[in-house]
Design an enzyme around this catalytic site. Structure first.
Site, PDB file in Angstrom:
ATOM      1  N   ASP A 176       0.860  -1.173   0.000  1.00  0.00           N
ATOM      2  CA  ASP A 176       0.000   0.000   0.000  1.00  0.00           C
ATOM      3  C   ASP A 176       0.903   1.231   0.000  1.00  0.00           C
ATOM      4  O   ASP A 176       1.552   1.529   1.010  1.00  0.00           O
ATOM      5  CB  ASP A 176      -0.904  -0.022   1.242  1.00  0.00           C
ATOM      6  N   HIS A 177       0.902   1.954  -1.131  1.00  0.00           N
ATOM      7  CA  HIS A 177       1.836   3.072  -1.272  1.00  0.00           C
ATOM      8  C   HIS A 177       1.449   4.264  -0.397  1.00  0.00           C
ATOM      9  O   HIS A 177       2.222   5.220  -0.266  1.00  0.00           O
ATOM     10  CB  HIS A 177       1.925   3.507  -2.736  1.00  0.00           C
ATOM     11  N   ARG A 178       0.268   4.224   0.208  1.00  0.00           N
ATOM     12  CA  ARG A 178      -0.074   5.259   1.185  1.00  0.00           C
ATOM     13  C   ARG A 178       0.728   5.072   2.473  1.00  0.00           C
ATOM     14  O   ARG A 178       0.973   6.031   3.215  1.00  0.00           O
ATOM     15  CB  ARG A 178      -1.566   5.206   1.524  1.00  0.00           C
TER      16      ARG A 178
END
Length: 451
Positions: A423-425
């Site tokens: 999850d690049h968040r």
């Protein structure tokens, strides 16, 4: 005498419906409190439902294969008013699973004066075959599924009874999850799945009813109702794919020393009763690497004020399991605290329970990071979708011999590919790359685990 309606209870999973998979009783049967009356399937698990009454079964109000809402009447009982346990409130606690591997059994009906555990039915007692092997029916079925000849198994249970662990130890499969052979094409080229009986045939699947006289071979498509585990999986995957920005990285590695370690562990007397596979080393590698890069073990949490990242300093290690009921992701709680041997045992238990389709809801909740072993299906690599509530998932590809350059020379080595979606968040490219590099380093040199 009185007639009591029993409604489908909330089994403690926060779900609103369940499918009646199989009735274990018939009208006229005499039951005691906590005798299993039916098997239900929710979006999370297969659960045995115990009787809240002692008496005689009156009527089965719902047909097998029908999905009903919580609170709907499903069965009636004829009871003695003096002995009736009352409508009761179902407890959400689950009884510990017996070794023979029953499903999650709900307990706690009635006023507390009744029986607290169901009677063993004759069919569940150990039986002795003509060759003298003592094993319960579920164990015999497991042995048949795994291709184990019970006459060759050394029993370790009481009175010489063969246990689940005995069967697993003798299982010949090398992979953690079985590959199921593709069935041959039959003479019938198409078939349709009957619609749930709560809706008109065909309409429940969005189809126009076919003429009664039309043969099955006139149908060119097959329609499968989306329900249970498949419904929950599809919803979760869509939610994950369209809410978490996925990024996937991968690395090809020389896993020859991992294979050597697995071979030594299999030959070790300390692991004589434990199945060992490369997945064990992979699991230890993920736990080790997650400690070095904690953000892969975190979660994105939406709040009223915006969002926050929850970083977990423990690892509930999920293992994506292809089961007869569909994709499940049970997890090993506090895996970071387990020794190599205890982790191997936990993987064995998880595997066996998943194969039997008896994974409990509790085992599927609270995961922090997941491994999917696509190598058992012959796949080299993939881009897995993150399990909801987590920030990372690691895919392990097949391990096969390939030419590899070692000290300037081309040699045959055991090579695999490790891929990870994140999850690049929650985590940036440098963190996810460092994590996968750490996992790869352990598979290349398992001695890094020795601290």
């Amino acid at each position: 005498m009185s007639t009591q309606n029993f409604t489908l209870p909330d089994v403690g999973e926060g779900l609103t419906e369940a499918e009646i998979v199989a009735w274990k009783v018939a009208p006229g049967d005499t039951v005691a409190i906590n005798d299993v009356i039916c098997e239900i399937e929710t979006a999370k698990s297969l659960v045995e439902l115990p009787s809240p009454h002692a008496g005689v079964v009156g009527e089965l109000l719902v047909a097998e294969g029908t999905t009903v809402e919580v609170g709907s009447p499903i069965i009636t009982f004829v009871t003695d008013a003096r002995d009736d346990a009352g409508p009761g409130v179902i407890a959400t606690a689950e009884a510990p699973a017996p070794e023979e591997g029953g499903g999650s059994v709900l307990v706690g009906y009635g006023s507390g004066t009744g029986a607290t555990s169901r009677r063993k039915r004759p069919a569940e007692r150990p039986v002795r075959s003509s060759v003298g092997v003592i094993a319960k029916p579920p164990i015999r079925k497991l042995a048949k599924d795994l291709g184990v000849d019970l006459t060759t198994v050394t029993p370790t249970g009481a009175d010489g009874e063969v246990t689940r662990d005995d069967v697993v130890t003798h299982a010949s499969q090398a992979s953690v999850f079985r590959n199921i052979e593709t069935p041959e094409w039959g003479e019938v080229r198409e078939e349709t799945v009957p619609a749930p009986q709560s809706a008109p045939a065909g309409l429940a699947r969005g189809l126009s009813p076919a003429p009664a006289s039309a043969p099955a071979s006139d149908d060119r498509t097959e329609s499968i109702p989306v329900k249970g585990v498949r419904k929950a999986t599809s919803s979760a995957m869509v939610q994950s794919a369209y809410s978490a920005p996925h990024v996937t990285v991968w690395k090809e590695i020389d896993a020859s020393r991992t294979m050597e370690l697995v071979k030594r562990l299999k030959a070790s007397p300390d692991y004589a009763d434990i199945r060992v596979s490369p997945l064990l080393i992979m699991a230890r590698a993920v736990i080790w690497a997650a400690r070095r890069t904690p953000m892969v073990n975190a979660a994105w949490i939406e709040t009223e004020g915006g969002a926050e990242i929850s970083v977990r300093h423990y690892v509930n290690l999920g293992i994506a399991a292809a089961t007869p009921r569909g994709l499940l992701v049970p997890n090993i709680k506090d895996a970071q605290d387990l020794s190599m041997k205890d982790l191997a045992r936990a993987l064995n238990r998880l595997t066996l329970t998943a194969r039997e389709g008896k994974t409990s809801p509790a085992d599927q909740q609270g995961g922090t990071i997941t491994i999917t072993n696509i190598g058992v299906f012959g796949m080299d690599a993939g881009t897995p979708i993150i399990n909801p509530g987590e920030a990372g998932i690691v895919a392990m590809g097949t391990i096969s011999q390939k030419p590899w350059v070692v000290d300037g020379e081309v040699r045959p080595r055991w090579v695999t590919t490790v891929a990870g979606s994140f999850d690049h968040r929650v985590i940036d490219g440098d963190g996810m790359s460092r994590f996968i590099a750490d996992v790869a380093s352990v598979l290349e040199e398992p001695a890094l685990l020795v601290e």
